[in-house]
Design a protein around this motif. Structure first.
Motif, short mmCIF file in Angstrom:
data_model
loop_
_atom_site.label_atom_id
_atom_site.label_comp_id
_atom_site.label_asym_id
_atom_site.label_seq_id
_atom_site.Cartn_x
_atom_site.Cartn_y
_atom_site.Cartn_z
N ALA A 304 0.83 -1.21 0.00
CA ALA A 304 0.00 0.00 0.00
C ALA A 304 0.86 1.26 0.00
CB ALA A 304 -0.93 0.00 1.22
N LEU A 305 1.96 1.24 0.72
CA LEU A 305 2.86 2.39 0.73
C LEU A 305 3.52 2.58 -0.63
CD1 LEU A 305 4.50 1.96 4.27
CD2 LEU A 305 2.80 3.67 3.58
N GLU A 306 3.84 1.49 -1.28
CA GLU A 306 4.39 1.59 -2.64
C GLU A 306 3.37 2.22 -3.59
OE1 GLU A 306 7.52 -2.20 -2.80
OE2 GLU A 306 5.42 -2.49 -3.38
N LYS A 307 2.11 1.81 -3.46
CA LYS A 307 1.06 2.38 -4.31
C LYS A 307 0.85 3.87 -4.01
CE LYS A 307 -1.53 -1.92 -4.97
NZ LYS A 307 -2.80 -2.65 -4.70
N GLU A 308 1.10 4.26 -2.77
CA GLU A 308 0.98 5.66 -2.37
C GLU A 308 2.14 6.50 -2.89
OE1 GLU A 308 -0.86 8.92 -0.73
OE2 GLU A 308 -1.71 6.90 -0.75
N GLY A 309 3.16 5.84 -3.43
CA GLY A 309 4.28 6.57 -4.01
C GLY A 309 5.53 6.64 -3.16
N PHE A 310 5.55 5.94 -2.04
CA PHE A 310 6.74 5.93 -1.21
C PHE A 310 7.84 5.09 -1.86
CE2 PHE A 310 3.55 7.08 1.95
CZ PHE A 310 4.21 8.02 2.73
N LYS A 311 9.05 5.58 -1.80
CA LYS A 311 10.20 4.84 -2.33
C LYS A 311 10.60 3.74 -1.35
CE LYS A 311 12.04 9.02 -4.56
NZ LYS A 311 13.17 9.98 -4.60
N HIS A 312 11.37 2.78 -1.87
CA HIS A 312 11.79 1.65 -1.03
C HIS A 312 12.55 2.14 0.20
CE1 HIS A 312 12.89 -2.53 -0.17
NE2 HIS A 312 14.11 -2.08 0.11
N SER A 313 13.46 3.10 0.01
CA SER A 313 14.25 3.61 1.13
C SER A 313 13.36 4.31 2.16
CB SER A 313 15.32 4.57 0.63
OG SER A 313 14.73 5.68 -0.03
N GLN A 314 12.30 4.95 1.71
CA GLN A 314 11.38 5.63 2.62
C GLN A 314 10.57 4.61 3.42
OE1 GLN A 314 9.40 8.02 -0.40
NE2 GLN A 314 10.37 9.88 0.42
N ILE A 315 10.17 3.52 2.77
CA ILE A 315 9.42 2.48 3.47
C ILE A 315 10.32 1.80 4.51
CG2 ILE A 315 8.14 0.32 3.21
CD1 ILE A 315 7.40 1.25 0.37
N GLU A 316 11.57 1.60 4.18
CA GLU A 316 12.51 1.05 5.16
C GLU A 316 12.61 1.97 6.38
OE1 GLU A 316 15.96 -1.59 3.09
OE2 GLU A 316 16.13 0.59 2.84
N ALA A 317 12.64 3.27 6.13
CA ALA A 317 12.69 4.22 7.24
C ALA A 317 11.47 4.09 8.13
CB ALA A 317 12.81 5.65 6.70
N ILE A 318 10.29 3.99 7.53
CA ILE A 318 9.04 3.88 8.28
C ILE A 318 8.96 2.54 9.01
CG2 ILE A 318 6.53 3.72 8.06
CD1 ILE A 318 6.83 5.61 5.59
N PHE A 319 9.34 1.48 8.35
CA PHE A 319 9.19 0.14 8.91
C PHE A 319 10.15 -0.14 10.06
CE2 PHE A 319 6.63 -3.17 6.43
CZ PHE A 319 5.71 -2.24 6.00
N TYR A 320 11.39 0.41 10.01
CA TYR A 320 12.29 0.09 11.11
C TYR A 320 13.44 1.08 11.33
CZ TYR A 320 15.69 -1.92 7.75
OH TYR A 320 16.59 -2.11 6.73
N LYS A 321 13.92 1.75 10.31
CA LYS A 321 15.14 2.54 10.46
C LYS A 321 14.96 3.78 11.32
CE LYS A 321 17.80 0.96 6.49
NZ LYS A 321 18.54 1.36 5.25
#
Length: 332
Positions: A304-321
């Motif tokens: 869902a975050l990918e569909k919202e336009g978040f980049k992989h590095s941004q999703i990594e930041a949200i998920f754990y970094k």
């Protein structure tokens, strides 16, 4: 993708399953949102386990907290080949190297300390590293974000002035920062939020709160709160609860979908930046229509975050970094 979750109520549920004379549940495998089997499937790196006490049940809050902490450590010992408690960032690094899931103790309801700084220090020695100052009741430290309604609408509330932190709450803030217990403003009144901002110096968190601009639940954060928390270097844990994600005439009308979560994620990061967002499921403390039915289903949110336009590095930041970065700074 690795996952860090700032808040779940699983330990409380394990404890209540014994207290209420139900069949006792264990962490390895159970019917809850969170267990070890589901954590492994969800690729979890770290789960914060809240010690939650409901003051409405008329139990001694400190004794109840100690009982839950006892369950936490007994479960850690039983499952030490898979999961291990962490108190410092070095502990997290060691667990990562050894392939163990990390478990961090937190408290949801500052009243467990009964207004005593000595009890706070004991909880720190037992491994507690984060604490909300309130839950849904006034306590010795301050007031929660439950206000009187100003209309028939479920989402219209009076903003009562002066109901922030009490003198004892400010004393607790100072001692929490000295010890290294992260201040958690989820459940705290609006005025209490700004008191935390005024009387602290370190980053703080809202472990399980969303954006009030998208859903007017009083437990969600205003844009100004998001901005100021982010400027301080704190993080906000995205809450999966249906009535924190969308508005409905009743709670039964609300749904928890990954698309709604992605919308809140986009709004929060637009206001505060990508560095301020994390995950704070509130699993085992929420109910209703959940698209992500348990912690093994985090790949749905990733999509869902990918569909919202978040980049992989941004999703990594949200998920754990983002949380790991915060813990590296604050867990001493």
């Amino acid at each position: 993708m690795k996952v860090v979750d700032l808040h779940c109520d699983t330990m409380a549920e394990l404890w209540y399953s014994q207290w209420d004379n139900k069949k006792p549940m264990e962490l390895e495998k159970n019917s809850l949102h969170v267990d070890l089997e589901k954590l492994r499937k969800g690729d979890y790196l770290l789960q914060n386990f809240a010690i939650f006490v409901n003051l409405g049940r008329n139990l001694d809050p400190f004794e109840s907290a100690l009982s839950q902490i006892d369950i936490f450590y007994r479960e850690m010992e039983k499952n030490k080949e898979k999961i291990r408690a962490v108190k410092t960032y070095e502990d997290i690094e060691t667990n990562i190297q050894e392939g163990k899931i990390c478990a961090m103790l937190t408290v949801e309801e500052g009243a467990v300390c009964k207004g005593k700084l000595s009890f706070l220090r004991i909880l720190y020695q037992l491994g507690v590293r984060m604490m909300t100052l309130t839950w849904n009741f006034e306590n010795e430290l301050g007031f929660p974000n439950l206000r009187s309604k100003s209309s028939q609408s479920k989402y219209e509330y009076e903003f009562e002035k002066g109901l922030g932190l009490k003198k004892k709450g400010i004393e607790f803030l100072i001692e929490m920062e000295r010890l290294g217990i992260i201040v958690d403003v989820s459940h705290l009144s609006d005025e209490g939020f700004y008191d935390v901002l005024q009387y602290t110096k370190k980053p703080f968190v809202a472990s399980h709160s969303n954006a009030r601009a998208l859903c007017r639940h009083p437990r969600n954060l205003t844009d100004d709160m998001i901005r100021k928390l982010a400027q301080r270097g704190g993080v906000i844990g995205l809450n999966y609860s249906p009535n924190f994600l969308e508005e409905g005439e009743t709670e039964e009308d609300c749904h928890s979908s990954v698309a709604l979560m992605a919308s809140h994620a986009r709004h929060i990061t637009n206001i505060g930046g990508i560095e301020c967002l994390a995950l704070g499921s509130d699993f085992d403390g929420i109910e209703g229509k959940l698209e992500m039915k348990n912690c093994s289903m985090l790949p749905l949110l990733l999509e869902a975050l990918e569909k919202e336009g978040f980049k992989h590095s941004q999703i990594e930041a949200i998920f754990y970094k983002n949380v790991l970065h915060l813990y590296k700074e604050l867990l001493i």
